[in-house]
Motif scaffolding. Structure first.
Motif: not given
Ligand SMILES: Cc1ncc(COP(=O)(O)O)c(C=O)c1O
Length: 486
Positions: A357-386
């Motif tokens: 919504x327009x009430x989301x902070x810009x920095x919070x929106x950016x956190x979504x991509x950040x978090x997903x990138x971090x999860x994919x990197x932290x679990x690299x092997x399982x992520x690429x197998x999945x």
């Protein structure tokens, strides 16, 4: 001193607030400190909580301040008449269906509709003929209804009186209402749209047209889902196509299905949401949509991530972020909350749904991509197998249910509890609803098939929340004792 051990509800809410998650779930008024206009409501919460006395009008027979507020609402929604509803779109849906349909009439209903539509059908003993939505294969999601599908089902059920659609869906998928509306007008069918997730559409030309603008006879919109309104705020929109008598009947049922003590803070929050959006909606959606475009392009750079959009559905609400990731949604949800303080609206299979919504902070929106990138990197092997696996755990096709009895008939027949694995071919005696999104897998009176049992297994394997109105056991189900189908 306050004894919090005796306030478990309050303690739970405080605990959740303390986590300081970036919230991408309902209601739409998150980060309310950034919405200056809401301070009037916060400061006056208790003084606004009044009853019907001189000067405060009456929601059920409005003549003064509520009538004036609804007149402004009507102008903004582009309707003949828009009514506040304090019992959510659940009650708005009831009011429009009860106001326009008589007992036992036939209705053409989108199968992936919300349970409130099913409840109205059951209370009125309507005869539903189901419209099957197109499927978005990669996300295993039901989407919109085509004109061809409407024509097919109508030809098989020529006595139908109304069409009931859900647009947008929980996932932001919008049906092209205009051609369906022309068809309904030509064939004397009411077109009723559950638009609970599209309350924001009238406030920006960059969003899809509202269903009323596209020709619906009536629509219900949940202000609390996407706008800065308190929870339970809904608006029932009635078009000029309806006669005064039809609107009179809808107003009658609108009273029947609502509390006789409607909440003024809730009404005030809906008025403020409308005002805020009129003043700032256009500019806010312009900047939100820009941020969403940037967020989506960052997300697309992460291997294994798919984003639902116009490629899959021509009419799409871009403020609904639906991400398909290699890991199960329930696991992603947990990691996002525990490790990244992000709470999405819901998960379903391998899909994660975020309400933006327009009430989301810009920095919070950016956190979504950040978090997903971090999860994919932290679990690299399982992520690429999945990533090699199918994007969805199961591929339940929306199918026409085999309906032997109405819900009311079932309630008066004897039932028994059996093991799920022995239930194939029996007649279901309870509701089985994965929630969210609240789309029934089985309703009372429908035949239990192998395919439905497989889908249920898959939901359980994903730890989905399954609401069952009968059996308390995961591996059991209520069925009719005497099975006339056998
Ligand atoms: C499609 C749809 N329609 C209706 C409703 C009911 O709306 P409310 O929660 O405002 O009663 C919901 C709730 O999630 C929904 O998803």
């Amino acid at each position: 001193m306050i004894r919090y051990d005796r306030l478990p509800l309050i303690q739970g809410l405080l605990d959740y607030a303390k986590e300081k998650n970036a919230r991408f779930h309902m209601p739409g008024h998150r980060n309310e400190e950034t919405i200056e206009e809401l301070s009037i409501l916060k400061e006056n919460l208790y003084s606004f909580d009044v009853t019907e006395v001189e000067g405060t009008d009456n929601l059920h027979y409005p003549e003064e301040i509520i009538a004036r507020s609804q007149a402004l609402l009507t102008r903004t929604m582009g309707s003949k008449e828009s009514l506040y509803c304090v019992n959510g779109s659940t009650a708005s849906n009831y009011a429009m269906i009860f106001g326009l349909l008589k007992r036992e009439e036939t209705v053409l209903v989108q199968r992936n509709c919300h349970q409130s539509i099913y409840h109205a059908i059951s209370l009125l003993d309507l005869k539903p003929a189901y419209l099957l939505p197109e499927m978005v294969e990669e996300f295993n999601l039901p989407s919109f209804i085509t004109l061809n599908e409407l024509m097919r089902v109508h030809q098989a059920n020529p006595k139908a009186q109304a069409v009931i659609l859900t647009s947008p869906t929980y996932h932001g998928m919008v049906t092209d209402i205009a051609p369906l509306s022309e068809y309904c007008d030509r064939h004397g069918l009411y077109l009723l749209v559950d638009e609970a997730h599209g309350a924001h559409f009238p406030f920006s030309p960059l969003l899809p047209d509202s269903s009323l603008k596209s020709g619906a006879h009536a629509s219900s919109v949940s202000f609390h889902k996407t706008l800065p309104s308190l929870t339970q705020g809904s608006v029932l929109n009635l078009s000029e196509k309806l006669t005064e008598e039809e609107r009179y009947r809808i107003r009658h049922y609108h009273r029947v299905f609502q509390s006789s003590s409607p909440s003024y803070p809730l009404l005030a929050s809906m008025e403020m949401a409308r005002y805020y959006m009129e003043e700032k909606g256009d500019a806010s959606y312009q900047s939100l949509l820009k941020e969403i475009t940037a967020l989506k392009s960052n997300l697309m750079k992460i291997p294994g991530i798919r984003i639902l959009g116009k490629k899959e559905v021509p009419l799409f609400d871009e403020t609904r972020l639906v991400i398909n990731a290699p890991f199960p949604g329930a696991e992603m949800d947990r990691i996002l909350r525990e490790e990244h303080q992000i709470q999405c609206e819901m998960t379903e299979g391998k899909n994660l749904i975020f309400i933006l919504t327009p009430f989301d902070k810009k920095e919070d929106l950016a956190r979504i991509a950040h978090a997903l990138k971090a999860i994919s990197r932290k679990n690299e092997k399982r992520w690429s197998e999945a990533m090699e696996e199918h994007p969805s755990h199961h591929s339940m096709r929306m199918q026409v249910p085999i309906r032997r009895f109405s819900e009311n008939e079932v309630l008066h027949l004897s039932m028994e509890e059996v093991l799920l694995k022995e239930a194939s071919g029996r007649i279901c005696a309870e509701k089985v609803v994965p929630y969210p999104p609240g789309i029934p897998l089985l309703l009372p009176g429908e035949v239990i098939t192998e395919e439905i049992l497989d889908a249920l297994d898959a939901y359980y394997a994903e730890n989905a929340n399954i609401l069952k109105s009968g059996s308390r056991e995961k591996d059991r189900i209520f069925v009719l004792k005497e099975n006339p189908a056998l």
